[in-house]
Design a protein around this motif. Sequence first.
Motif, PDB file in Angstrom:
ATOM      1  N   GLU A  28      -2.431   4.208   3.674  1.00 20.75           N
ATOM      2  CA  GLU A  28      -1.439   5.155   3.153  1.00 20.75           C
ATOM      3  C   GLU A  28      -0.432   5.544   4.225  1.00 20.75           C
ATOM      4  O   GLU A  28       0.758   5.730   3.938  1.00 20.75           O
ATOM      5  CB  GLU A  28      -2.146   6.391   2.597  1.00 20.75           C
ATOM      6  CG  GLU A  28      -2.907   6.122   1.296  1.00 20.75           C
ATOM      7  CD  GLU A  28      -3.674   7.337   0.798  1.00 20.75           C
ATOM      8  OE1 GLU A  28      -3.781   8.314   1.572  1.00 20.75           O
ATOM      9  OE2 GLU A  28      -4.155   7.303  -0.346  1.00 20.75           O
TER      10      GLU A  28
ATOM     11  N   ARG B  77      -8.489   3.752   3.659  1.00 17.23           N
ATOM     12  CA  ARG B  77      -7.418   4.193   2.749  1.00 17.23           C
ATOM     13  C   ARG B  77      -6.377   5.036   3.488  1.00 17.23           C
ATOM     14  O   ARG B  77      -5.170   4.873   3.282  1.00 17.23           O
ATOM     15  CB  ARG B  77      -8.027   4.998   1.593  1.00 17.23           C
ATOM     16  CG  ARG B  77      -6.974   5.457   0.584  1.00 17.23           C
ATOM     17  CD  ARG B  77      -7.601   6.333  -0.492  1.00 17.23           C
ATOM     18  NE  ARG B  77      -8.551   5.579  -1.273  1.00 17.23           N
ATOM     19  CZ  ARG B  77      -8.225   4.863  -2.341  1.00 17.23           C
ATOM     20  NH1 ARG B  77      -6.956   4.782  -2.721  1.00 17.23           N
ATOM     21  NH2 ARG B  77      -9.142   4.211  -3.015  1.00 17.23           N
ATOM     22  N   THR B  78      -6.849   5.924   4.362  1.00 14.01           N
ATOM     23  CA  THR B  78      -5.921   6.806   5.088  1.00 14.01           C
ATOM     24  C   THR B  78      -4.965   5.995   5.942  1.00 14.01           C
ATOM     25  O   THR B  78      -3.758   6.271   5.996  1.00 14.01           O
ATOM     26  CB  THR B  78      -6.713   7.790   5.974  1.00 14.01           C
ATOM     27  OG1 THR B  78      -7.604   8.549   5.157  1.00 14.01           O
ATOM     28  CG2 THR B  78      -5.760   8.737   6.694  1.00 14.01           C
ATOM     29  N   HIS B  79      -5.499   4.947   6.598  1.00 16.88           N
ATOM     30  CA  HIS B  79      -4.648   4.106   7.445  1.00 16.88           C
ATOM     31  C   HIS B  79      -3.626   3.351   6.603  1.00 16.88           C
ATOM     32  O   HIS B  79      -2.443   3.266   6.962  1.00 16.88           O
ATOM     33  CB  HIS B  79      -5.533   3.124   8.222  1.00 16.88           C
ATOM     34  CG  HIS B  79      -4.766   2.209   9.122  1.00 16.88           C
ATOM     35  ND1 HIS B  79      -3.982   2.660  10.159  1.00 16.88           N
ATOM     36  CD2 HIS B  79      -4.645   0.846   9.130  1.00 16.88           C
ATOM     37  CE1 HIS B  79      -3.415   1.637  10.771  1.00 16.88           C
ATOM     38  NE2 HIS B  79      -3.791   0.520  10.163  1.00 16.88           N
TER      39      HIS B  79
END
Length: 643
Positions: A220, A216-218
């Motif tokens: 986003e 998810r972080t990547h």
Amino acid sequence: MKHTKFSGQAEYQSVKDVETYLLKGVEEEQQRSLLKQAIQCADSIQDEPTHLPSSVDIAFILKKLGVEPQTLIAALLTDPRFDERLSLLDIEDQFTPSVAALTKQVNWLNTFKEPELVEHNIPDQAEALRRMLLATVNDVRAVLVRLVYRVQRLRMLGTEPRHVQYAIARETLDIYTPLANRLGIGELKWEMEDLAFRYLEPEQYNAIAKSMDVNRTHREAIIDGFVDTLQDLFAERNIEARCYGRAKHLYSIWKKMQRKNQECHELSDLLAVRVVVDSVEDCYQVLGLVHGLWRHLPEEFDDYIANTKENGYQSIHTAIHGPEQQVIEVQIRTKSMQQFAEYGVAAHWRYKEGSSQDQAMENTIEALRSLLEHPVADEQLLEQLKPDYLNDRVYVLTPKGEVVDLPPQATALDFAYFVHSEVGHHCIGATIDGQRVPLSYPLKSGERIEILTDPNSTPKLSWLSYKNRYFTTSRTAASVRSWLNNHYKDTDTAQLITSELVTGVGNREIIVSSCCQPKLGERIVGVYQSDTSVVVHSAECPNADKSKHEQPVLELEWGEKTNTIRQTIHIKAFDRQGLLQDLSTLMSQAQVNILQINSVTDTDDQSVSMDLLIEIGTEDELQHLFRRIEFIPNVFEASVGGE
């Protein structure tokens, strides 16, 4: 006064909180007075226990949709706990005749019994739909209140018995979400779909939710960078725009997984951005800028501004290859289009009479009225509400002639697990209209299917093959993986892989990656090493990225540990471009390992002779392979080597 949303966060703690929120923006004094009075009425019954939605909860959701005060007043007075103490005459005296009329409409809808847990409850569903259609053409606000009631009912379903959860969720997708879609109320439609999906397919819901959390972080970071680039671009050209990342709804992801026959991690278009501008001209200017900077996918382009949807929805949809070659879906629309997309007819009174949105609502209601003016059978009425539904299903017959509907591309194995998990666990094949077919056979509407079983047969690792597509439904996937994981739970995964329970690596040494330790059933790949060994990774492992290796990376499949046959086969053919590729593709589809190839071309007659050392399961499979080879264009002979 307490309230707990689906998220578990209280929205209000006292009647003062309710008044402050619901009265916000209400300027006319009489409306404020009547709304305060309705709030006090609703507050007077809040301490009486009920498992059904409170009218205050419903009013809160309606306020977020921006409805006018009269709808809020009627919603506050439709709590079932008022049945014995507040008559319609009382409402007419204390409030207004129009409020009483709207309250009557809502109560009429609320008196319809909740669905029972039956496989096909068509008569009751059709009657419920007819009531809502009648209410829609009389006063669309009554249906809006009923839709909000269903949203809150779904939010509260967590403590209900499983059969109640299933029945309400099923009816929601059958009636309520199609109606919300027809009325253009995306805000309610999306929440109802996700909540219903949560109770109908809890395992799939949780699996997709967890999958979306991975990286998810990547994702986003990619979206944030893409949005910043767009905002800078718009600023340079003096375009006023609001640009932001948009969350994908879990139900829509699941539908896309079924439509594309892919797992969640295989979908390439999970990134989405929305651009909201001031005018239609700005929409097309933004589109030109986006297509000018990034390569777009023509098959994903739709112009719903020039070709407005039946429910009034307008927007431009496109998809581009963005940063890191990630596919990003981009939606471009004006502010009024955005408001209409979220609230549909709920926003009707915000527009000036004669506006395009106002006309869209009139067209929608006219279309729904036509469903009532031309009487049809119950089943047809339900299907007419969902015009795309029939095109998205497969209808097959059981041996007794009963109709079973399945998702598109459903296989014989999917049908077996639909009948019962034990039937699926012990199935060995199927017959279609009396003819034997493999379990991977994709079903077609109208076919009569019978499942063949053997009590000694069990699920196969090869069913997890992504190439053979033994199944397409989440129900089958969950059942197969659950059985296999339980069966092999006492066996180390490294043992399974090094015991050659994967296909596609021939006689090379197999090494299990220590970085990701692939689990049984995961999609796996192999990385060739310079010493001819193969390291097996999870397909999602960063170390399996093709760009990080000079040696080839190949797709692997879970297979069965069997005694295989090594055989040299001799092929003669007239040489042509693509011949070897066609042979390799056939071998891959047949799950045959090619260990060695020797090829000699005769330039005089343009013929080619090939000897292939292969690894295959059985003699029967070998004979079947010969028959398939001979169908390849230009091949005129296939035989056992040396003959």
